[in-house]
Design a protein around this motif. Structure first.
Motif, mmCIF file in Angstrom:
data_model
loop_
_atom_site.group_PDB
_atom_site.id
_atom_site.type_symbol
_atom_site.label_atom_id
_atom_site.label_comp_id
_atom_site.label_asym_id
_atom_site.label_seq_id
_atom_site.Cartn_x
_atom_site.Cartn_y
_atom_site.Cartn_z
ATOM 1 N N TYR A 148 -62.450 -31.572 19.889
ATOM 2 C CA TYR A 148 -62.272 -32.999 18.696
ATOM 3 C C TYR A 148 -61.433 -32.577 17.710
ATOM 4 O O TYR A 148 -60.491 -33.624 17.698
ATOM 5 N N LEU A 149 -61.377 -31.680 17.061
ATOM 6 C CA LEU A 149 -60.326 -31.741 15.804
ATOM 7 C C LEU A 149 -58.802 -31.793 16.524
ATOM 8 O O LEU A 149 -58.061 -32.385 15.858
ATOM 9 N N ILE B 100 -56.019 -23.792 16.780
ATOM 10 C CA ILE B 100 -57.313 -24.565 16.572
ATOM 11 C C ILE B 100 -58.135 -24.990 17.892
ATOM 12 O O ILE B 100 -59.199 -24.733 18.121
ATOM 13 N N ALA B 101 -57.127 -25.290 18.871
ATOM 14 C CA ALA B 101 -57.804 -25.481 20.046
ATOM 15 C C ALA B 101 -58.600 -24.216 20.711
ATOM 16 O O ALA B 101 -59.710 -24.553 21.340
ATOM 17 N N GLY B 102 -58.019 -23.156 20.414
ATOM 18 C CA GLY B 102 -58.859 -21.990 20.761
ATOM 19 C C GLY B 102 -59.875 -21.411 19.624
ATOM 20 O O GLY B 102 -59.953 -20.054 19.730
ATOM 21 N N GLY B 103 -60.068 -22.056 18.796
ATOM 22 C CA GLY B 103 -60.760 -21.775 17.523
ATOM 23 C C GLY B 103 -62.194 -21.347 17.607
ATOM 24 O O GLY B 103 -62.571 -20.570 16.749
ATOM 25 N N ALA B 104 -62.727 -21.432 18.783
ATOM 26 C CA ALA B 104 -64.186 -20.806 18.995
ATOM 27 C C ALA B 104 -64.261 -19.188 18.736
ATOM 28 O O ALA B 104 -65.123 -18.534 18.607
ATOM 29 N N LEU B 105 -63.060 -18.908 18.991
ATOM 30 C CA LEU B 105 -62.898 -17.403 19.091
ATOM 31 C C LEU B 105 -62.718 -16.644 17.942
ATOM 32 O O LEU B 105 -63.063 -15.727 17.330
ATOM 33 N N SER B 106 -62.047 -17.564 16.813
ATOM 34 C CA SER B 106 -61.946 -17.030 15.361
ATOM 35 C C SER B 106 -63.239 -17.350 14.710
ATOM 36 O O SER B 106 -64.042 -17.917 15.001
ATOM 37 N N LEU B 162 -52.189 -33.567 6.201
ATOM 38 C CA LEU B 162 -53.060 -33.347 4.976
ATOM 39 C C LEU B 162 -54.325 -34.271 5.137
ATOM 40 O O LEU B 162 -55.387 -33.381 4.889
ATOM 41 N N ASN B 163 -54.477 -35.312 5.662
ATOM 42 C CA ASN B 163 -55.591 -35.866 5.817
ATOM 43 C C ASN B 163 -56.591 -35.298 7.166
ATOM 44 O O ASN B 163 -57.579 -35.228 6.969
ATOM 45 N N TRP B 164 -55.774 -35.019 8.014
ATOM 46 C CA TRP B 164 -56.419 -34.155 9.236
ATOM 47 C C TRP B 164 -57.068 -32.726 8.609
ATOM 48 O O TRP B 164 -58.260 -32.488 9.034
ATOM 49 N N ALA B 165 -56.209 -32.125 7.599
ATOM 50 C CA ALA B 165 -56.764 -30.898 7.000
ATOM 51 C C ALA B 165 -58.353 -31.353 6.310
ATOM 52 O O ALA B 165 -59.160 -30.504 6.585
ATOM 53 N N GLU B 167 -60.275 -33.482 7.178
ATOM 54 C CA GLU B 167 -61.453 -33.640 8.451
ATOM 55 C C GLU B 167 -61.741 -32.396 8.769
ATOM 56 O O GLU B 167 -63.001 -31.849 8.959
ATOM 57 N N VAL B 168 -60.855 -31.435 8.872
ATOM 58 C CA VAL B 168 -61.206 -30.073 9.470
ATOM 59 C C VAL B 168 -62.346 -29.472 8.267
ATOM 60 O O VAL B 168 -63.250 -28.810 8.961
ATOM 61 N N ARG B 169 -61.771 -29.340 7.218
ATOM 62 C CA ARG B 169 -62.740 -28.926 6.091
ATOM 63 C C ARG B 169 -64.054 -29.236 6.182
ATOM 64 O O ARG B 169 -65.310 -28.697 6.119
ATOM 65 N N SER B 170 -64.059 -30.859 6.403
ATOM 66 C CA SER B 170 -65.739 -31.256 6.203
ATOM 67 C C SER B 170 -66.296 -30.842 7.503
ATOM 68 O O SER B 170 -67.421 -30.725 7.647
ATOM 69 N N GLU B 171 -65.565 -30.981 8.786
ATOM 70 C CA GLU B 171 -66.058 -30.571 9.696
ATOM 71 C C GLU B 171 -66.902 -29.208 10.101
ATOM 72 O O GLU B 171 -67.569 -28.885 10.481
ATOM 73 N N LEU B 172 -66.037 -28.206 9.464
ATOM 74 C CA LEU B 172 -66.313 -26.825 9.329
ATOM 75 C C LEU B 172 -67.494 -26.580 8.494
ATOM 76 O O LEU B 172 -68.203 -25.683 8.783
ATOM 77 N N ARG B 173 -67.374 -27.501 7.282
ATOM 78 C CA ARG B 173 -68.694 -27.293 6.491
ATOM 79 C C ARG B 173 -69.741 -27.673 6.944
ATOM 80 O O ARG B 173 -70.975 -27.094 6.956
ATOM 81 N N ARG B 174 -69.759 -28.915 7.685
ATOM 82 C CA ARG B 174 -71.115 -29.553 8.349
ATOM 83 C C ARG B 174 -71.165 -28.405 9.354
ATOM 84 O O ARG B 174 -72.814 -28.119 9.563
ATOM 85 N N ARG B 175 -70.737 -27.856 10.182
ATOM 86 C CA ARG B 175 -71.274 -26.673 10.987
ATOM 87 C C ARG B 175 -71.941 -25.798 10.425
ATOM 88 O O ARG B 175 -72.788 -25.105 10.837
#
Lengths: 182, 182
Positions: A148-149, B100-106, B162-165, B167-175
């Motif tokens: 999604y990201l 990022i696309a393979g982010g589930a591993l990190s 930077l806007n995307w970044a 979004e990434v921050r808030s998604e990761l926080r949400r998670r």
DNA sequence: TATTGCAGCGCAATCCGTTGAATAAGTAGT
DNA sequence: ACTACTTATTCAACGGATTGCGCTGCAATA
């Protein structure tokens, strides 16, 4: 040099043939890393030699045999090692932008024409990305969140491009007004 | 394959040495096309063989001699020919996005760390582009307008990133909230 | 029936790009 | 005095990428 890692990322989820991977490079991952089938087959060969992937032969009737690749432990190790070290910022090579920078040589009308062609492409991408993102909107698994990201990145990028195109149009129009009013 | 044309665009305005060009690639044009000095010297050699540029030797005291290149008629013809035919869309190769696309591993924390590093870079670029754009704000000549538009492209691009970044921050926080609340 | 397209893999030549180094002399800083 | 940086160009080696070509065989379409 991370066509390699892009392939490993894809192989993480599922076994795939070179052909499958090429298709995914044309779609999903293609958003962030482009590659042609020749490159992919070549890289799969190298990965195989280094035991980072292995494959099994699938004989097929009618169609040619295929090789279904899957990632190995070594492959996963390599991927994780790579994930740990910082990525170099992407180098930019945008031919169309070179044209803009040297725009004083062209006439505005031909620039506008090409701008619209490029804008069509971006709009097309934007809608496909948006469609894919909508399908993931109830993103639950970690994996879904990251795709999604990734899509969001693509979406924001296309939007930024299209906004810029709007600025180009109005600047060129402004200029036309100035010159015709003289 | 249009390092060539980027060089020709630069040489249009003024005579320059390879070193000068390298500096400009590090700044202005580097915004849209990256190249190292080795590449530039090599390409200048080829352009010279094809009579698209010529140079004169400038002996200098203290400093080593330099070669001041200027574009020729053939060079200008080639450039105009190139400007006429449509540019291929840039191929994307963004290693960080592959991560990022393979982010589930990190783990999210290491992703966030690298995100901030990249964000620093983008913020830096943003301010330098904005500074340059401000200086051009009374853009009058055609040439100025096109460099202004080029800068605008860079600015919008950094902002989108930077806007995307964010979004990434808030998604990761949400998670994180979801997983810690279980 | 001829053509086009898709699925599937591969090789070879060449070109582009990157890395790393060498050379050479001036200048600025600690 | 030593270090580091700037100006200025070039070479060698390697690896990555692209272009172009080749193969097989089914399915669909005109």
């Amino acid at each position: 040099m991370s066509l390699r890692h892009a392939i490993l990322v894809l192989l993480q989820d599922q076994e795939a043939s070179g052909y499958d991977l090429a298709r995914e490079f044309a779609n999903s991952i293609g958003l962030v890393w482009n590659a042609t089938h020749q490159q992919i087959y070549l890289e799969l060969g190298k990965l195989n030699e280094k035991d980072m992937v292995k494959f099994r032969h699938i004989p097929q009737d009618g169609k040619p045999d295929k090789k279904m690749y899957r990632i190995t432990e070594e492959g996963r190790d390599e991927l994780i090692r790579w994930l740990r070290k910082p990525a170099a910022p992407p180098r930019i090579r945008d031919a169309f932008m070179v044209k803009i920078a040297g725009g004083a040589l062209s006439d505005p009308s031909s620039i506008l024409r090409e701008l619209e062609d490029q804008a069509d492409l971006r709009r097309e991408r934007l809608t496909t990305f948006e469609d894919l993102a909508r399908k993931l909107d109830d993103r639950n698994g970690d994996k879904d969140m990251y795709t999604y990201l990734t899509l969001r990145r693509g979406i924001l990028d296309q939007q930024a491009w299209l906004n810029w195109a709007e600025e180009v149009r109005s600047e060129l129009r402004r200029r036309e007004d100035l010159t015709t009013s003289v």
